[in-house]
Scaffold this active site. Structure first.
Site, PDB file in Angstrom:
ATOM      1  N   GLY A   1       0.796  -1.229   0.000  1.00 50.11           N
ATOM      2  CA  GLY A   1       0.000   0.000   0.000  1.00 50.11           C
ATOM      3  C   GLY A   1       0.825   1.274   0.000  1.00 50.11           C
TER       4      GLY A   1
ATOM      5  N   CYS B   1       1.955   2.875   2.552  1.00 42.58           N
ATOM      6  CA  CYS B   1       3.028   2.815   3.540  1.00 42.58           C
ATOM      7  C   CYS B   1       4.344   2.335   2.931  1.00 42.58           C
ATOM      8  CB  CYS B   1       2.591   1.890   4.680  1.00 42.58           C
ATOM      9  SG  CYS B   1       3.869   1.537   5.856  1.00 42.58           S
TER      10      CYS B   1
ATOM     11  N   LYS C   1      11.218   7.363   5.156  1.00 37.88           N
ATOM     12  CA  LYS C   1      12.233   7.109   6.187  1.00 37.88           C
ATOM     13  C   LYS C   1      13.572   6.766   5.539  1.00 37.88           C
ATOM     14  CE  LYS C   1       9.295   8.288   8.040  1.00 37.88           C
ATOM     15  NZ  LYS C   1       7.862   8.530   7.883  1.00 37.88           N
TER      16      LYS C   1
ATOM     17  N   HIS D   1      22.203   1.922  32.066  1.00 43.45           N
ATOM     18  CA  HIS D   1      23.013   3.133  31.972  1.00 43.45           C
ATOM     19  C   HIS D   1      24.231   2.857  31.107  1.00 43.45           C
ATOM     20  CE1 HIS D   1      25.036   6.822  33.080  1.00 43.45           C
ATOM     21  NE2 HIS D   1      26.133   6.107  33.303  1.00 43.45           N
TER      22      HIS D   1
HETATM   23  C1  LIG Z   1       4.771  10.375   2.767  1.00 36.67           C
HETATM   24  C2  LIG Z   1       4.051   9.575   3.804  1.00 36.67           C
HETATM   25  C3  LIG Z   1       4.714   9.170   4.935  1.00 36.67           C
HETATM   26  C4  LIG Z   1       4.059   8.423   5.900  1.00 36.67           C
HETATM   27  N1  LIG Z   1       4.754   8.047   7.015  1.00 36.67           N
HETATM   28  C5  LIG Z   1       4.133   7.314   7.966  1.00 36.67           C
HETATM   29  C6  LIG Z   1       4.847   6.868   9.117  1.00 36.67           C
HETATM   30  O1  LIG Z   1       6.034   7.157   9.282  1.00 36.67           O
HETATM   31  N2  LIG Z   1       4.183   6.113  10.028  1.00 36.67           N
HETATM   32  C7  LIG Z   1       2.865   5.786   9.876  1.00 36.67           C
HETATM   33  O2  LIG Z   1       2.301   5.097  10.738  1.00 36.67           O
HETATM   34  N3  LIG Z   1       2.167   6.190   8.793  1.00 36.67           N
HETATM   35  C8  LIG Z   1       2.773   6.947   7.838  1.00 36.67           C
HETATM   36  N4  LIG Z   1       2.065   7.322   6.715  1.00 36.67           N
HETATM   37  C9  LIG Z   1       0.632   6.976   6.645  1.00 36.67           C
HETATM   38  C10 LIG Z   1       0.442   5.509   6.229  1.00 36.67           C
HETATM   39  O3  LIG Z   1       1.099   5.297   5.005  1.00 36.67           O
HETATM   40  C11 LIG Z   1      -1.030   5.206   6.122  1.00 36.67           C
HETATM   41  O4  LIG Z   1      -1.682   5.545   7.322  1.00 36.67           O
HETATM   42  C12 LIG Z   1      -1.238   3.695   5.874  1.00 36.67           C
HETATM   43  O5  LIG Z   1      -0.591   3.298   4.699  1.00 36.67           O
HETATM   44  C13 LIG Z   1      -2.729   3.382   5.789  1.00 36.67           C
HETATM   45  O6  LIG Z   1      -2.888   2.027   5.566  1.00 36.67           O
HETATM   46  P1  LIG Z   1      -4.180   1.429   4.842  1.00 36.67           P
HETATM   47  O7  LIG Z   1      -3.973  -0.049   4.850  1.00 36.67           O
HETATM   48  O8  LIG Z   1      -5.394   1.982   5.463  1.00 36.67           O
HETATM   49  O9  LIG Z   1      -4.143   1.984   3.356  1.00 36.67           O
HETATM   50  P2  LIG Z   1      -3.018   2.150   2.244  1.00 36.67           P
HETATM   51  O10 LIG Z   1      -1.668   1.903   2.758  1.00 36.67           O
HETATM   52  O11 LIG Z   1      -3.282   3.463   1.604  1.00 36.67           O
HETATM   53  O12 LIG Z   1      -3.324   0.973   1.227  1.00 36.67           O
HETATM   54  C14 LIG Z   1      -4.481   0.951   0.461  1.00 36.67           C
HETATM   55  C15 LIG Z   1      -4.241   0.108  -0.760  1.00 36.67           C
HETATM   56  O13 LIG Z   1      -5.498  -0.045  -1.418  1.00 36.67           O
HETATM   57  C16 LIG Z   1      -5.297  -0.048  -2.810  1.00 36.67           C
HETATM   58  N5  LIG Z   1      -6.564   0.332  -3.451  1.00 36.67           N
HETATM   59  C17 LIG Z   1      -7.229   1.513  -3.355  1.00 36.67           C
HETATM   60  N6  LIG Z   1      -8.395   1.459  -4.034  1.00 36.67           N
HETATM   61  C18 LIG Z   1      -8.458   0.209  -4.572  1.00 36.67           C
HETATM   62  C19 LIG Z   1      -9.423  -0.471  -5.360  1.00 36.67           C
HETATM   63  N7  LIG Z   1     -10.578   0.096  -5.716  1.00 36.67           N
HETATM   64  N8  LIG Z   1      -9.148  -1.737  -5.756  1.00 36.67           N
HETATM   65  C20 LIG Z   1      -7.973  -2.337  -5.392  1.00 36.67           C
HETATM   66  N9  LIG Z   1      -7.046  -1.744  -4.624  1.00 36.67           N
HETATM   67  C21 LIG Z   1      -7.289  -0.498  -4.214  1.00 36.67           C
HETATM   68  C22 LIG Z   1      -4.200   0.980  -3.014  1.00 36.67           C
HETATM   69  O14 LIG Z   1      -3.522   0.722  -4.237  1.00 36.67           O
HETATM   70  C23 LIG Z   1      -3.318   0.733  -1.789  1.00 36.67           C
HETATM   71  O15 LIG Z   1      -2.257  -0.154  -2.087  1.00 36.67           O
HETATM   72  C24 LIG Z   1       2.699   8.056   5.717  1.00 36.67           C
HETATM   73  C25 LIG Z   1       2.026   8.439   4.554  1.00 36.67           C
HETATM   74  C26 LIG Z   1       2.690   9.181   3.607  1.00 36.67           C
HETATM   75  C27 LIG Z   1       1.952   9.570   2.360  1.00 36.67           C
END
Ligand SMILES: Cc1cc2nc3c(=O)[nH]c(=O)nc-3n(C[C@H](O)[C@H](O)[C@H](O)COP(=O)(O)OP(=O)(O)OC[C@H]3O[C@@H](n4cnc5c(N)ncnc54)[C@H](O)[C@@H]3O)c2cc1C
Length: 467
Positions: free
Chosen positions: A41, A43, A52, A446
Site C-alpha cells: 500500500g 506505507c 524514512k 546506563h
Molecule cells: C509520505 C508519507 C509518509 C508516511 N509516514 C508514515 C509513518 O512514518 N508512520 C505511519 O504510521 N504512517 C505513515 N504514513 C501513513 C500511512 O502510510 C497510512 O496511514 C497507511 O498506509 C494506511 O494504511 P491502509 O492499509 O489503510 O491503506 P493504504 O496503505 O493506503 O493501502 C491501500 C491500498 O489499497 C489499494 N486500493 C485503493 N483502491 C483500490 C481499489 N478500488 N481496488 C484495489 N485496490 C485499491 C491501493 O492501491 C493501496 O495499495 C505516511 C504516509 C505518507 C503519504
C-alpha cells in the site's frame, strides 16, 4: 463459477495485508486485491518506508558534513549522488514489498491484482489492468483502500511543479526553492529531506503553529530546532491563490491581514489525506459515509452499514497511521474468527521523523487541561542524559503527564534522539494502566537514552536525580 473465499480484502496496505495474513493464520481462505502490482500500500510504496529511507540517507549526509569533525573524524569534502540515494530508497521499498509477497505465499493468501468494487451481497468485482473482469465471492469483505493526498483548490496538483508527497519522494534533482504547504508531519519530514540536501525550504502553515494536533510545548521546541536547521516556517499563513509560470510557482498568501508572496520551483502540498472511496461502489450499495470527512462509518466491530462488509485503516475514523491500520486489521479478523480483540485508541503512538524526532502517546497537556482533570508533569532534558551527550544529540526533552490523584500516565511526549523507539515504554505503561511511579521504579540501563524517560517519571514526583 466465481472463486469463493471466506474473506476478500480490498487493499494490500498495512491494514489489508496484515488482516489477510492473520485471517489465513486463523484458517480462512483469503483473497487480497490491490490495483498496485507491489504489495504494502501507501506505507511501503509511497509513504512511511521511502520517506524514512530518504530521511536516514540525508541524516547521514548531514552528520558527515557537519558533525563528524567534532568527533575528530576528517572526511574531506562530503558530497552526495541523488540518483544513488533514490536507487537505495527503491531497493529498500522493493525488499519490503517482495517480503509481503513472500508472506502471502507462505500463508496461502491469494493475491489478485486489479481494481475492485463491491458488486452486491458477498461479491467483489475485480478489473485487471488489461480490462479483464472477474467476480470473487466471499463470506466477509474488508475495505482497506486507504487514502490519497488532499489537494488545495487554490493549488491543484500538476505532478511537476505542484506535487504531492508521492512526487516529492522521487525528485530527480534538488529543488532550488521548495515551498511546502502544510506544517504537519509529512511536510516537515519531506521539507527536512530536501533542506538537508541544499534546497531552500519554506513551510507555509495555515494554523498558528506547526504540528497543530501535538503537544504545544513540543511543537514550539521543534519549530526552533527546524528553524536552526534552515527551514523557514511561516505559521498563521493562508495560501489564497497560486500560478505556475515558466517553471516557477508563485504562491500568494495572507498572514495576519498582510499579503505575502512566495516563489519557488516546486510546491509540495501536504495538507492532509482523504479516504480513497471513489469507484468502490459505495453509492450504489448505499453505504453510510461521513459526509464531512468522506470516511466510511463503522461501529466498534468495524461493521459498515452493509452486512458482511467491514472497513479499517485510513478509510475510517482515527489517526491515519500504518500501525493503527494494522491493529484494526488484526482485531477485526480475530473477531471474525470468534476471538475477542479490540483496538485501544488511547494508546496509539505517533512519530515524526524529523531531527530531533517527535513521539507522542495519549493526551497532550492542552487536552488534559481542557478536561479539567488535575495532573502533574515530569520533564527531563536530554542535555542532562549521558548517552545523548556522548551521541552529541542532546536537543529536546521527555515530558510525562500523570493524573495528580492516582498517578496514572495520561500522556507522554518526547522530542529528542530516537524518540520513535523511546515512546514504546510509555505506550506499554499506558496499555497496562501504569503510573509514572511504575516507570520510576523500573531499572533502566546506563548509559541509555531511556534513562531520560526514567528521570521524567521521577520528575513527576519532583525527585529527578540528574536535573
Ligand atoms: C509520505 C508519507 C509518509 C508516511 N509516514 C508514515 C509513518 O512514518 N508512520 C505511519 O504510521 N504512517 C505513515 N504514513 C501513513 C500511512 O502510510 C497510512 O496511514 C497507511 O498506509 C494506511 O494504511 P491502509 O492499509 O489503510 O491503506 P493504504 O496503505 O493506503 O493501502 C491501500 C491500498 O489499497 C489499494 N486500493 C485503493 N483502491 C483500490 C481499489 N478500488 N481496488 C484495489 N485496490 C485499491 C491501493 O492501491 C493501496 O495499495 C505516511 C504516509 C505518507 C503519504
Amino acid at each position: 463459477m466465481p472463486d469463493r473465499f471466506d474473506l476478500a480484502v480490498i487493499g494490500a496496505g498495512p491494514g489489508g495485508y496484515v488482516a489477510a495474513i492473520r485471517a489465513a493464520q486463523l484458517g480462512m481462505k483469503v483473497a487480497c486485491i490491490d490495483k498496485r502490482p507491489a504489495l504494502g500500500g501507501t506505507c511501503l510504496n509511497v509513504g512511511c518506508i521511502p520517506s524514512k529511507a530518504l530521511l536516514d540517507s540525508t541524516e547521514l549526509y548531514a552528520v558527515a558534513k557537519s558533525r563528524l569533525a567534532q568527533h575528530g573524524i576528517q572526511v574531506g569534502d562530503v558530497t552526495f549522488d541523488l540518483k544513488t540515494m533514490m536507487v537505495r530508497k527503491d531497493r529498500v521499498v522493493k525488499g519490503l514489498t517482495d517480503g509481503v509477497a513472500f508472506l502471502f505465499k507462505k500463508n496461502r493468501v491469494q493475491f489478485v491484482q486489479g481494481t475492485a468494487r463491491l458488486a452486491g451481497s458477498g461479491k467483489v468485482a475485480v478489473k485487471s489492468t488489461q480490462g479483464a473482469g472477474e467476480i470473487l465471492e466471499a463470506k466477509s469483505i474488508i475495505l482497506a483502500t486507504g487514502s490519497e493526498p488532499s489537494a488545495l483548490p487554490a493549488l491543484p496538483f500538476d505532478g511537476t511543479a505542484v506535487v504531492s508527497s508521492t512526487e516529492a519522494l522521487a525528485f530527480d534533482k534538488v529543488p532550488t526553492h521548495l515551498i511546502v504547504v502544510g506544517g504537519g508531519y509529512i511536510g516537515l519530514e519531506l521539507g527536512s529531506v530536501w533542506c538537508r540536501l541544499g534546497a531552500k525550504v519554506t513551510v507555509v502553515e495555515f494554523l498558528p503553529r506547526i504540528l497543530a494536533q501535538g503537544d504545544g510545548e513540543i511543537a514550539t521546541q521543534l519549530h526552533k530546532a527546524l528553524t536552526k536547521q534552515g527551514l523557514k516556517l511561516h505559521v498563521d499563513t493562508k495560501v489564497t491563490s497560486a500560478s505556475v509560470q515558466g517553471g516557477q510557482v508563485i504562491v500568494n498568501a495572507q498572514a495576519k491581514g498582510e499579503s505575502v508572496l512566495f516563489q519557488g520551483d516546486k510546491v509540495l502540498v501536504a495538507v492532509g489525506r482523504r479516504p480513497l472511496i471513489a469507484g468502490l461502489g459505495l453509492e450504489e450499495s448505499r453505504m453510510a459515509v461521513d459526509e464531512h470527512s468522506g470516511r466510511i462509518l463503522v461501529n466498534d466491530r468495524f461493521e459498515t452499514s452493509l452486512p458482511g462488509v467491514y472497513a479499517i485503516g485510513d478509510l475510517i475514523a482515527g489517526p491515519m497511521l500504518a500501525h493503527k491500520a494494522q491493529e484494526e486489521g488484526v482485531a477485526l479478523v480475530e473477531q471474525l474468527a470468534g476471538k475477542s480483540n479490540h483496538v485501544n485508541y488511547a494508546t496509539i503512538p505517533s512519530v515524526i521523523y524529523t531531527w530531533p524526532e517527535v513521539a507522542s502517546v495519549g493526551q497532550t497537556e492542552e487536552q488534559v487541561k481542557e478536561s479539567g482533570r488535575a495532573y502533574r508533569v515530569g520533564k527531563f532534558p536530554f542535555q542532562a542524559n549521558g548517552r545523548a551527550r556522548s551521541l552529541d544529540e542532546a536537543e529536546g526533552f521527555v515530558k510525562l503527564i500523570a493524573d495528580a490523584k492516582n498517578d496514572r500516565l495520561l500522556g507522554a511526549h518526547i522530542l529528542g534522539p530516537r524518540a520513535s523507539e523511546l515512546i514504546a515504554e510509555a505506550v506499554l505503561a499506558m496499555e497496562f494502566g501504569g503510573s509514572a511511579e511504575d516507570i520510576a521504579r523500573t531499572c533502566h540501563a546506563h548509559p541509555t537514552l531511556s534513562e531520560a524517560v526514567h528521570e521524567a517519571a521521577l520528575a513527576v514526583d519532583k525527585r529527578a536525580i540528574h536535573a
